[in-house]
Design a protein around this motif. Structure first.
Motif, PDB file in Angstrom:
ATOM      1  N   PHE A 171       0.900  -1.272   0.016  1.00 46.11           N
ATOM      2  CA  PHE A 171      -0.045  -0.064  -0.043  1.00 46.11           C
ATOM      3  C   PHE A 171       0.878   1.255   0.019  1.00 46.11           C
ATOM      4  CE2 PHE A 171       0.119  -2.291   4.021  1.00 46.11           C
ATOM      5  CZ  PHE A 171       0.816  -1.139   4.896  1.00 46.11           C
ATOM      6  N   GLU A 172       0.386   2.130  -0.371  1.00 47.01           N
ATOM      7  CA  GLU A 172       1.129   3.754  -0.336  1.00 47.01           C
ATOM      8  C   GLU A 172       1.327   4.172   1.026  1.00 47.01           C
ATOM      9  OE1 GLU A 172       3.389   6.096  -2.431  1.00 47.01           O
ATOM     10  OE2 GLU A 172       2.323   4.601  -3.209  1.00 47.01           O
ATOM     11  N   VAL A 173       2.540   4.643   1.275  1.00 49.63           N
ATOM     12  CA  VAL A 173       3.142   5.176   2.608  1.00 49.63           C
ATOM     13  C   VAL A 173       3.633   6.536   2.221  1.00 49.63           C
ATOM     14  CG1 VAL A 173       4.572   4.793   4.430  1.00 49.63           C
ATOM     15  CG2 VAL A 173       3.295   2.862   3.519  1.00 49.63           C
ATOM     16  N   THR A 174       3.533   7.686   3.117  1.00 53.16           N
ATOM     17  CA  THR A 174       4.213   8.657   2.998  1.00 53.16           C
ATOM     18  C   THR A 174       5.094   8.877   4.324  1.00 53.16           C
ATOM     19  OG1 THR A 174       2.249   9.642   1.794  1.00 53.16           O
ATOM     20  CG2 THR A 174       4.065  11.343   2.939  1.00 53.16           C
TER      21      THR A 174
ATOM     22  N   GLY B 115      -3.074   3.610   9.360  1.00 50.23           N
ATOM     23  CA  GLY B 115      -3.966   2.984  10.280  1.00 50.23           C
ATOM     24  C   GLY B 115      -3.443   2.093  11.381  1.00 50.23           C
ATOM     25  N   GLY B 116      -2.108   1.700  10.919  1.00 49.78           N
ATOM     26  CA  GLY B 116      -1.315   0.623  11.799  1.00 49.78           C
ATOM     27  C   GLY B 116      -1.194  -0.785  11.149  1.00 49.78           C
TER      28      GLY B 116
ATOM     29  N   VAL C  74       6.998   3.734   7.442  1.00 50.64           N
ATOM     30  CA  VAL C  74       5.970   3.830   8.226  1.00 50.64           C
ATOM     31  C   VAL C  74       5.654   5.278   7.529  1.00 50.64           C
ATOM     32  CG1 VAL C  74       5.269   4.490  10.403  1.00 50.64           C
ATOM     33  CG2 VAL C  74       7.164   2.812  10.222  1.00 50.64           C
ATOM     34  N   ASP C  75       4.117   5.398   7.480  1.00 52.18           N
ATOM     35  CA  ASP C  75       3.314   6.695   7.120  1.00 52.18           C
ATOM     36  C   ASP C  75       3.677   7.447   8.246  1.00 52.18           C
ATOM     37  OD1 ASP C  75       1.135   8.327   6.794  1.00 52.18           O
ATOM     38  OD2 ASP C  75       1.154   7.250   4.847  1.00 52.18           O
ATOM     39  N   GLY C  76       3.820   8.912   8.036  1.00 52.68           N
ATOM     40  CA  GLY C  76       4.061   9.995   8.866  1.00 52.68           C
ATOM     41  C   GLY C  76       2.859   9.956   9.807  1.00 52.68           C
ATOM     42  N   ALA C  77       1.501   9.702   9.583  1.00 55.30           N
ATOM     43  CA  ALA C  77       0.314   9.865  10.324  1.00 55.30           C
ATOM     44  C   ALA C  77       0.168   8.448  11.226  1.00 55.30           C
ATOM     45  CB  ALA C  77      -0.911   9.815   9.452  1.00 55.30           C
TER      46      ALA C  77
ATOM     47  N   LEU D  82       3.696   1.990  17.015  1.00 53.65           N
ATOM     48  CA  LEU D  82       5.091   1.759  16.313  1.00 53.65           C
ATOM     49  C   LEU D  82       6.025   1.323  17.421  1.00 53.65           C
ATOM     50  CD1 LEU D  82       7.028   1.670  13.996  1.00 53.65           C
ATOM     51  CD2 LEU D  82       7.614   4.157  14.536  1.00 53.65           C
ATOM     52  N   ALA D  83       5.897   1.640  18.645  1.00 56.50           N
ATOM     53  CA  ALA D  83       6.690   1.328  19.824  1.00 56.50           C
ATOM     54  C   ALA D  83       6.224  -0.094  20.219  1.00 56.50           C
ATOM     55  CB  ALA D  83       6.759   2.169  21.090  1.00 56.50           C
ATOM     56  N   LYS D  84       5.243  -0.551  20.275  1.00 58.80           N
ATOM     57  CA  LYS D  84       4.815  -1.865  20.495  1.00 58.80           C
ATOM     58  C   LYS D  84       5.318  -3.049  19.148  1.00 58.80           C
ATOM     59  CE  LYS D  84       0.706  -4.551  21.231  1.00 58.80           C
ATOM     60  NZ  LYS D  84      -0.869  -4.800  21.188  1.00 58.80           N
ATOM     61  N   LEU D  85       5.272  -2.520  18.155  1.00 60.70           N
ATOM     62  CA  LEU D  85       5.673  -3.069  17.099  1.00 60.70           C
ATOM     63  C   LEU D  85       7.101  -3.562  17.102  1.00 60.70           C
ATOM     64  CD1 LEU D  85       4.937  -4.394  14.296  1.00 60.70           C
ATOM     65  CD2 LEU D  85       5.488  -2.279  13.267  1.00 60.70           C
ATOM     66  N   MET D  86       7.932  -2.575  17.719  1.00 62.22           N
ATOM     67  CA  MET D  86       9.382  -2.903  17.750  1.00 62.22           C
ATOM     68  C   MET D  86       9.714  -3.956  18.728  1.00 62.22           C
ATOM     69  SD  MET D  86      10.710  -0.736  15.696  1.00 62.22           S
ATOM     70  CE  MET D  86      12.388  -0.752  16.100  1.00 62.22           C
TER      71      MET D  86
END
Length: 137
Positions: free
Chosen positions: A41-44, A65-66, A106-109, A115-119
């Protein structure tokens, strides 16, 4: 009796050298092309002042949306597919202590807490080096 010599037609140019050049160029571009799978998918990416592009072996995409995306897999199956790809990569290529580098697009939004949980989950898959892809402002 004197016969006239028939007029000779001019020799046509050979196209063989041109065909050879075309095939050599084709082989060159096929050998140097880097074929990358399309993004799920597209990510900014977020902006940063660092102009050095991040380089890595694998790329994990994270939507605003994560939602996770790796190759064709999305959601929870993306981490499983990423772990399997890392495992097969390390079987083919001897991974050193740090192993392959994971790029996060990662998308800026996207939410920072998610993201911290994903790490932590990324660490469980075996990746020790993670780089964030950013864009220059």
């Amino acid at each position: 009796m004197q016969f006239e010599m028939p007029a000779q037609r001019p020799r046509s140019e050979s196209v063989v050298p041109m065909i050879n050049i075309v095939f050599l160029l084709l082989i060159f571009f096929l050998m140097t092309a880097q074929i990358a799978p399309p993004a799920p998918f597209e990510v900014t990416p977020p902006e940063a002042e660092n102009e050095t592009p991040a380089e890595g072996t694998f790329t994990l995409h994270i939507s605003p949306g994560g939602t996770l995306g790796y190759a064709d897999a999305e959601g929870d199956s993306a981490l499983k597919a990423l772990a399997a790809a890392r495992e097969s990569h390390c079987q083919e290529v001897a991974c050193d202590e740090t192993g392959p580098v994971l790029l996060l697009r990662v998308d800026g939004a996207a939410d920072g807490a998610a993201l911290a949980k994903l790490m932590g989950q990324i660490g469980e898959t075996g990746f020790q080096t993670v780089k964030l892809v950013t864009r220059a402002n």
